[in-house]
Design a protein around this motif. Structure first.
Motif, PDB file in Angstrom:
ATOM      1  N   VAL A  82      52.167  30.669  76.228  1.00  0.00           N
ATOM      2  CA  VAL A  82      53.481  30.751  75.588  1.00  0.00           C
ATOM      3  C   VAL A  82      54.517  29.906  76.330  1.00  0.00           C
ATOM      4  N   TYR A  83      54.340  29.686  77.644  1.00  0.00           N
ATOM      5  CA  TYR A  83      55.264  28.823  78.383  1.00  0.00           C
ATOM      6  C   TYR A  83      55.088  27.360  77.975  1.00  0.00           C
ATOM      7  N   PHE A  84      53.860  26.981  77.693  1.00  0.00           N
ATOM      8  CA  PHE A  84      53.607  25.635  77.175  1.00  0.00           C
ATOM      9  C   PHE A  84      54.292  25.477  75.821  1.00  0.00           C
ATOM     10  N   ILE A  85      54.168  26.478  74.956  1.00  0.00           N
ATOM     11  CA  ILE A  85      54.790  26.421  73.634  1.00  0.00           C
ATOM     12  C   ILE A  85      56.304  26.350  73.767  1.00  0.00           C
ATOM     13  N   ASP A  86      56.876  27.155  74.651  1.00  0.00           N
ATOM     14  CA  ASP A  86      58.319  27.146  74.887  1.00  0.00           C
ATOM     15  C   ASP A  86      58.788  25.753  75.306  1.00  0.00           C
ATOM     16  N   SER A  87      58.069  25.155  76.243  1.00  0.00           N
ATOM     17  CA  SER A  87      58.419  23.814  76.713  1.00  0.00           C
ATOM     18  C   SER A  87      58.251  22.779  75.607  1.00  0.00           C
ATOM     19  N   ALA A  88      57.171  22.896  74.843  1.00  0.00           N
ATOM     20  CA  ALA A  88      56.906  21.937  73.765  1.00  0.00           C
ATOM     21  C   ALA A  88      58.015  21.949  72.722  1.00  0.00           C
ATOM     22  N   LEU A  89      58.441  23.139  72.320  1.00  0.00           N
ATOM     23  CA  LEU A  89      59.456  23.238  71.273  1.00  0.00           C
ATOM     24  C   LEU A  89      60.841  22.830  71.770  1.00  0.00           C
ATOM     25  N   ARG A  90      61.015  22.824  73.061  1.00  0.00           N
ATOM     26  CA  ARG A  90      62.292  22.398  73.654  1.00  0.00           C
ATOM     27  C   ARG A  90      62.332  20.895  73.890  1.00  0.00           C
ATOM     28  N   THR A  91      61.162  20.267  73.981  1.00  0.00           N
ATOM     29  CA  THR A  91      61.113  18.864  74.386  1.00  0.00           C
ATOM     30  C   THR A  91      60.356  18.011  73.377  1.00  0.00           C
ATOM     31  N   GLY A 102      60.786  28.941  61.629  1.00  0.00           N
ATOM     32  CA  GLY A 102      60.895  29.334  60.229  1.00  0.00           C
ATOM     33  C   GLY A 102      59.618  29.996  59.735  1.00  0.00           C
ATOM     34  N   GLY A 103      58.466  29.430  60.135  1.00  0.00           N
ATOM     35  CA  GLY A 103      57.187  30.025  59.757  1.00  0.00           C
ATOM     36  C   GLY A 103      57.007  31.407  60.365  1.00  0.00           C
ATOM     37  N   LEU A 104      57.451  31.569  61.605  1.00  0.00           N
ATOM     38  CA  LEU A 104      57.374  32.874  62.261  1.00  0.00           C
ATOM     39  C   LEU A 104      58.281  33.875  61.561  1.00  0.00           C
ATOM     40  N   GLY A 105      59.474  33.435  61.186  1.00  0.00           N
ATOM     41  CA  GLY A 105      60.389  34.307  60.454  1.00  0.00           C
ATOM     42  C   GLY A 105      59.803  34.747  59.122  1.00  0.00           C
ATOM     43  N   SER A 106      59.177  33.819  58.415  1.00  0.00           N
ATOM     44  CA  SER A 106      58.550  34.154  57.128  1.00  0.00           C
ATOM     45  C   SER A 106      57.411  35.140  57.316  1.00  0.00           C
ATOM     46  N   LEU A 107      56.621  34.935  58.378  1.00  0.00           N
ATOM     47  CA  LEU A 107      55.518  35.853  58.664  1.00  0.00           C
ATOM     48  C   LEU A 107      56.047  37.260  58.917  1.00  0.00           C
ATOM     49  N   ASN A 108      57.096  37.366  59.700  1.00  0.00           N
ATOM     50  CA  ASN A 108      57.660  38.687  60.005  1.00  0.00           C
ATOM     51  C   ASN A 108      58.317  39.323  58.782  1.00  0.00           C
ATOM     52  N   LYS A 135      44.289  36.234  59.471  1.00  0.00           N
ATOM     53  CA  LYS A 135      43.238  35.762  58.562  1.00  0.00           C
ATOM     54  C   LYS A 135      43.854  35.230  57.271  1.00  0.00           C
ATOM     55  N   GLY A 136      44.959  35.826  56.858  1.00  0.00           N
ATOM     56  CA  GLY A 136      45.630  35.367  55.642  1.00  0.00           C
ATOM     57  C   GLY A 136      46.473  34.120  55.849  1.00  0.00           C
ATOM     58  N   GLU A 137      46.655  33.722  57.114  1.00  0.00           N
ATOM     59  CA  GLU A 137      47.491  32.563  57.428  1.00  0.00           C
ATOM     60  C   GLU A 137      46.698  31.359  57.915  1.00  0.00           C
ATOM     61  N   GLU A 138      45.387  31.519  58.107  1.00  0.00           N
ATOM     62  CA  GLU A 138      44.621  30.517  58.841  1.00  0.00           C
ATOM     63  C   GLU A 138      44.594  29.135  58.205  1.00  0.00           C
ATOM     64  N   LYS A 139      44.867  29.014  56.913  1.00  0.00           N
ATOM     65  CA  LYS A 139      44.865  27.696  56.275  1.00  0.00           C
ATOM     66  C   LYS A 139      46.264  27.118  56.116  1.00  0.00           C
ATOM     67  N   GLY A 144      48.069  26.254  61.629  1.00  0.00           N
ATOM     68  CA  GLY A 144      47.396  25.078  62.188  1.00  0.00           C
ATOM     69  C   GLY A 144      48.158  24.486  63.363  1.00  0.00           C
ATOM     70  N   THR A 145      49.473  24.427  63.256  1.00  0.00           N
ATOM     71  CA  THR A 145      50.283  23.893  64.348  1.00  0.00           C
ATOM     72  C   THR A 145      50.217  24.814  65.563  1.00  0.00           C
ATOM     73  N   LEU A 146      50.289  26.120  65.332  1.00  0.00           N
ATOM     74  CA  LEU A 146      50.209  27.056  66.457  1.00  0.00           C
ATOM     75  C   LEU A 146      48.823  27.052  67.097  1.00  0.00           C
ATOM     76  N   ARG A 147      47.804  26.871  66.304  1.00  0.00           N
ATOM     77  CA  ARG A 147      46.461  26.778  66.880  1.00  0.00           C
ATOM     78  C   ARG A 147      46.364  25.549  67.778  1.00  0.00           C
ATOM     79  N   PHE A 148      46.910  24.441  67.307  1.00  0.00           N
ATOM     80  CA  PHE A 148      46.894  23.229  68.124  1.00  0.00           C
ATOM     81  C   PHE A 148      47.658  23.439  69.431  1.00  0.00           C
ATOM     82  N   LEU A 149      48.864  24.012  69.358  1.00  0.00           N
ATOM     83  CA  LEU A 149      49.659  24.257  70.559  1.00  0.00           C
ATOM     84  C   LEU A 149      48.947  25.213  71.516  1.00  0.00           C
ATOM     85  N   THR A 150      48.260  26.198  70.965  1.00  0.00           N
ATOM     86  CA  THR A 150      47.543  27.154  71.804  1.00  0.00           C
ATOM     87  C   THR A 150      46.396  26.480  72.548  1.00  0.00           C
TER      88      THR A 150
END
Length: 197
Positions: A82-91, A102-108, A135-139, A144-150
């Motif tokens: 999550v620290y990598f993700i935090d840094s990535a989204l900031r830079t 926005g995608g996280l907000g929609s999911l919630n 499982k309902g979001e995997e496509k 896909g972007t979060l999987r790549f960042l992870t």
């Protein structure tokens, strides 16, 4: 997402494709290097996030933990992805920050409607519920972007914010060295034997 907890993480890594990761790294390398030191220092100190708010960080950390779980060996949580993700989204992925949040907000919002609780968030679900939700979001492009960042945060150099204690490299059996010398593997074992004579 896997169909069962017995999902092979090595199979998952193979499926993600190395060429896309190499192209991404080459294009964004200077920006990645610029963000590296700060992200690693924050991760190791357990510092507050520089871009994400605590609730969003908890949700993204929970998603990353479902993508690379701690199933008898360190996963995304232990590696501090999550620290990598935090840094990535900031830079170097700042242009994708609105898309991710926005995608996280929609999911919630979707979760809140399904559960009937307006304050429902992904991180508050039980692990099995998180798994079923993803499982309902995997496509989706969001997943896909979060999987790549992870994956990037799990296996990149630790200085980039993830891969704490070389957890990702240990998972792969990668030996951390400053330099290598032959024989490197089965393909040049005979040459290595000849060099020793």
């Amino acid at each position: 997402m896997p169909e069962s907890p017995e999902f092979s993480r090595r199979g998952f890594l193979k499926a993600t494709g190395s060429m896309a990761g190499a192209a991404w790294a080459a294009a964004l390398w200077p920006a990645v290097l610029a963000a590296a030191q700060d992200a690693a220092a924050a991760r190791d100190a357990g510092a507050e996030f520089e871009f994400l708010d605590p609730d969003d960080a908890a949700d993204l950390a929970a998603i990353a933990a479902q993508i690379i779980p701690s199933d008898g060996s360190p996963g995304a949580t232990e590696a501090g992805v999550v620290y990598f993700i935090d840094s990535a989204l900031r830079t170097f992925m700042a242009g994708q920050a609105d898309f991710i949040l926005g995608g996280l907000g929609s999911l919630n919002q979707k979760l809140a409607a399904e559960i009937g609780r307006p304050d429902a968030r992904f991180a508050t679900l039980a692990a099995a519920e998180q798994f079923e939700t993803l499982k309902g979001e995997e496509k989706s492009p969001f997943f896909g972007t979060l999987r790549f960042l992870t994956v990037a945060g799990m296996f990149a150099l630790p200085v980039y914010g993830g891969n704490r204690g070389h957890a990702g490299w240990k998972l792969l059996g990668f030996e951390h060295r400053h330099f290598w010398q032959p024989p490197f593997g089965f393909y040049d074992a005979a040459a290595g034997k000849g060099a020793k004579k």
